[in-house]
Design a protein around this motif. Structure first.
Motif, short mmCIF file in Angstrom:
data_model
loop_
_atom_site.label_atom_id
_atom_site.label_comp_id
_atom_site.label_asym_id
_atom_site.label_seq_id
_atom_site.Cartn_x
_atom_site.Cartn_y
_atom_site.Cartn_z
N ARG A 239 18.86 11.48 -32.93
CA ARG A 239 17.43 11.40 -33.17
C ARG A 239 16.70 10.99 -31.88
O ARG A 239 15.67 11.54 -31.55
CB ARG A 239 17.15 10.41 -34.29
CG ARG A 239 16.53 11.13 -35.48
CD ARG A 239 16.02 10.13 -36.47
NE ARG A 239 16.86 10.18 -37.66
CZ ARG A 239 16.99 9.16 -38.49
NH1 ARG A 239 16.42 8.00 -38.23
NH2 ARG A 239 17.73 9.30 -39.55
N HIS A 240 17.29 10.02 -31.18
CA HIS A 240 16.70 9.59 -29.91
C HIS A 240 16.68 10.72 -28.89
O HIS A 240 15.74 10.85 -28.11
CB HIS A 240 17.50 8.43 -29.31
CG HIS A 240 17.13 7.11 -29.86
ND1 HIS A 240 15.98 6.45 -29.53
CD2 HIS A 240 17.77 6.32 -30.76
CE1 HIS A 240 15.92 5.31 -30.18
NE2 HIS A 240 16.99 5.20 -30.94
N ALA A 241 17.78 11.51 -28.89
CA ALA A 241 17.94 12.50 -27.84
C ALA A 241 17.26 13.82 -28.16
O ALA A 241 17.20 14.71 -27.31
CB ALA A 241 19.43 12.73 -27.59
N SER A 242 16.73 13.98 -29.39
CA SER A 242 16.26 15.30 -29.80
C SER A 242 15.13 15.76 -28.87
O SER A 242 14.22 15.00 -28.55
CB SER A 242 15.78 15.26 -31.25
OG SER A 242 14.56 14.58 -31.34
N GLY A 243 15.28 17.01 -28.43
CA GLY A 243 14.27 17.58 -27.54
C GLY A 243 14.50 17.26 -26.07
O GLY A 243 13.90 17.87 -25.20
N GLU A 244 15.40 16.29 -25.80
CA GLU A 244 15.64 15.95 -24.39
C GLU A 244 16.84 16.70 -23.85
O GLU A 244 17.60 17.31 -24.60
CB GLU A 244 15.86 14.44 -24.26
CG GLU A 244 14.58 13.67 -24.52
CD GLU A 244 14.79 12.18 -24.35
OE1 GLU A 244 15.60 11.79 -23.50
OE2 GLU A 244 14.13 11.42 -25.08
N ALA A 245 17.03 16.60 -22.53
CA ALA A 245 18.10 17.36 -21.89
C ALA A 245 19.48 16.87 -22.32
O ALA A 245 20.45 17.62 -22.33
CB ALA A 245 17.97 17.25 -20.37
N THR A 246 19.59 15.57 -22.69
CA THR A 246 20.90 15.02 -23.07
C THR A 246 21.33 15.49 -24.45
O THR A 246 22.46 15.27 -24.85
CB THR A 246 20.84 13.48 -23.08
OG1 THR A 246 19.68 13.09 -23.82
CG2 THR A 246 20.79 12.92 -21.68
N SER A 247 20.40 16.10 -25.22
CA SER A 247 20.74 16.50 -26.58
C SER A 247 21.86 17.55 -26.57
O SER A 247 21.75 18.56 -25.89
CB SER A 247 19.50 17.07 -27.26
OG SER A 247 19.82 17.46 -28.57
#
Lengths: 290, 203
Positions: A37-45
């Motif tokens: 949830r934290h990573a959603s949409g980010e490069a680490t996802s």
């Protein structure tokens, strides 16, 4: 319909309930989902396949420890071999491929990180032990040594008669599987160690393959019953003891050894990608100089 | 060779690990004291709550002070149970008067057909030390699980007859209820008598 639900419930109810397994599996899922949830949409996802690998790996491990499959593993040699194929090979391999630690760290509440994870994982003793177990000579020895050790007939017999020994056997296989495959196909960063060279990894995969072929072939081709506990304690359903042992030997021999080939494919792919990007980097450097 | 040297340290560690492994392996070798499999410290102590073949409620306490042999079977069993019980009966006759210090507990995995009178007639045929015990499904499953054994009942044929699968182990407990030895259907009466004699002697 009613009896179907009943059989599903019977299958899912743990044969020997273990709070540890439940806590570790549920805790990992919780941290992972929070992290996603934290990573959603980010490069680490992570992409779909990495997320799927995590859940399939974890579910298969849980299933072989906490469903009716555990009962079958205790009373049928070939299912026991299948259990170890999942606990020591396939499950940890998928989890290592998914490389979930970064995501799980994102999902870890601060109190848990400060109170438990940081003191345990940054402890010099933990790090020293980890470095020893992940040594490129120690790791393959431990990997094949554990398979061989638990398959010594007298050791195996006692493991099947004592719940405590049975638990030690399964936990040792699972933990070693996670360590080994993490070293081979895990993420390049965050291992706490300098990553191993790709060539070294291929040699390690080859080194674990040969003993597994030897042990599996020995069991499958043996003309006497090596593992008597299954006859003594009763099998899950009637099957010729020799057939049971032959299938168990084949599982130890072929799919277990094949995991080395699958691992090697992953390593080779990364090796090629790395050398491609290295070459790309060098050529772009060359451009700059000009 | 300085201990500060990491290579030397690793070597010492590997040597120590090898010795520990070798010691472990040699510890697993067969001991010569017993003819049967030694299960001391491996199998759970004797504990149960069952009904005997006279309808009396019995527990492990009932048989404290006696050598107990625990066996799972059923009276309609075509081969394994009768031969195993006959072997145990032979072993007891080798013991002579000391046989009275032994009780053989035959737990039926087929309580549906094995009524107390049937169990009594069946076990009596092997000797006065043989006692039939029974309980119903959840408790029976738990007891089998405690001893890491399993059983299953087959599908009834046209006449309502069916076979069961069960363990072939005979768990032998000392007078304090501690699991000590395991006999199998292939164990000889002489081996069983020899080991039980030693257990009675306090070994």
């Amino acid at each position: 319909m009613h009896s179907l639900l009943q059989s599903i419930a019977l299958f899912l109810i743990p044969w020997e309930f273990s709070p540890t397994v439940l806590l570790l599996c549920a805790g990992s899922v919780l941290l992972y989902v929070r992290g996603l949830r934290h990573a959603s949409g980010e490069a680490t996802s992570p992409g779909f396949w990495r997320i799927a690998a995590f859940f399939v790996g974890l579910t298969s491990i849980y299933a072989f420890l906490q469903t009716h499959l555990d009962y079958l593993s205790q009373h049928m040699f070939w299912i026991h071999r299948l259990q170890h194929l999942v606990l020591h090979h396939a499950g940890p391999f998928l989890i290592a491929l998914a490389a979930p630690l970064e995501i799980m760290a994102l999902g870890t509440p601060r109190w848990l990180r400060r109170g438990l994870f940081a003191p345990v994982f940054n402890n010099p003793l933990t790090l020293r032990l980890y470095r020893l177990l992940q040594h490129p000579v120690v790791a393959p020895l431990l990997f094949t040594g554990l398979i061989g050790f638990w398959l010594i007939p007298s050791v195996h017999f006692k493991a099947m008669l004592s719940l405590a020994r049975y638990d030690v056997m399964n936990w040792s296989m699972l933990i070693d599987g996670l360590l080994f495959w993490w070293l081979i196909v895990g993420p390049e960063k965050h291992t706490g160690l300098k990553p191993l060279g790709y060539g070294t990894r291929i040699i390690m995969l080859w080194a674990i393959m040969l003993p597994q072929i030897a042990i599996g072939a020995y069991i499958a081709l043996s003309s006497t019953i090596l593992y008597t506990s299954y006859s003594v304690c009763g099998r899950a359903w009637p099957i010729a003891p020799m057939t049971d042992q032959d299938i168990g030997g084949l599982i130890t021999w072929i799919p277990a050894a094949m995991m080395s080939a699958v691992g090697a494919l992953v390593v080779l792919r990364r090796w090629r990608n790395d050398s491609h990007s290295e070459r790309a980097r060098q050529s772009s450097l060359g451009m700059e100089v000009q | 060779m300085s201990l500060r040297n990491p290579v030397a340290r690793t070597r010492i560690f590997l040597a120590a690990a090898f010795c520990a492994f070798a010691a472990l392996l040699s510890g697993c070798s067969q001991d010569k004291t017993w003819d049967l499999d030694n299960i001391t410290g491996i199998v759970s102590p004797l504990a149960f709550s069952l009904t005997d073949d006279t309808g009396r409620h019995v527990t492990a306490e009932t048989y404290r002070g006696r050598i107990v042999m625990l066996y799972f079977g059923y009276t309609h069993c075509p081969d394994v149970c009768p031969t195993t019980l006959a072997t145990l009966s032979q072993a007891l006759s080798k013991l002579g008067a000391a046989a009275d210090k032994v009780r053989i507990l035959f737990v039926t995995v087929d309580p549906q057909r094995d009524t107390p009178p049937l169990l009594k007639r069946y076990t009596e045929a092997f000797g006065p030390e043989f006692i039939g015990l029974r309980t119903d499904d959840p408790a029976l499953r738990q007891l089998a699980k405690r001893y890491r054994v399993t059983y299953s009942l087959g599908k009834p044929d046209a006449h309502g007859n069916y076979e069961a699968t069960h363990s072939s182990a005979v768990f032998i407990f000392d007078g304090k209820g501690k699991a000590r030895l395991m006999a199998e259907s292939s164990s000889s009466a002489a081996a069983i008598a020899h080991d039980v004699q030693q257990l009675i002697g306090g070994a």
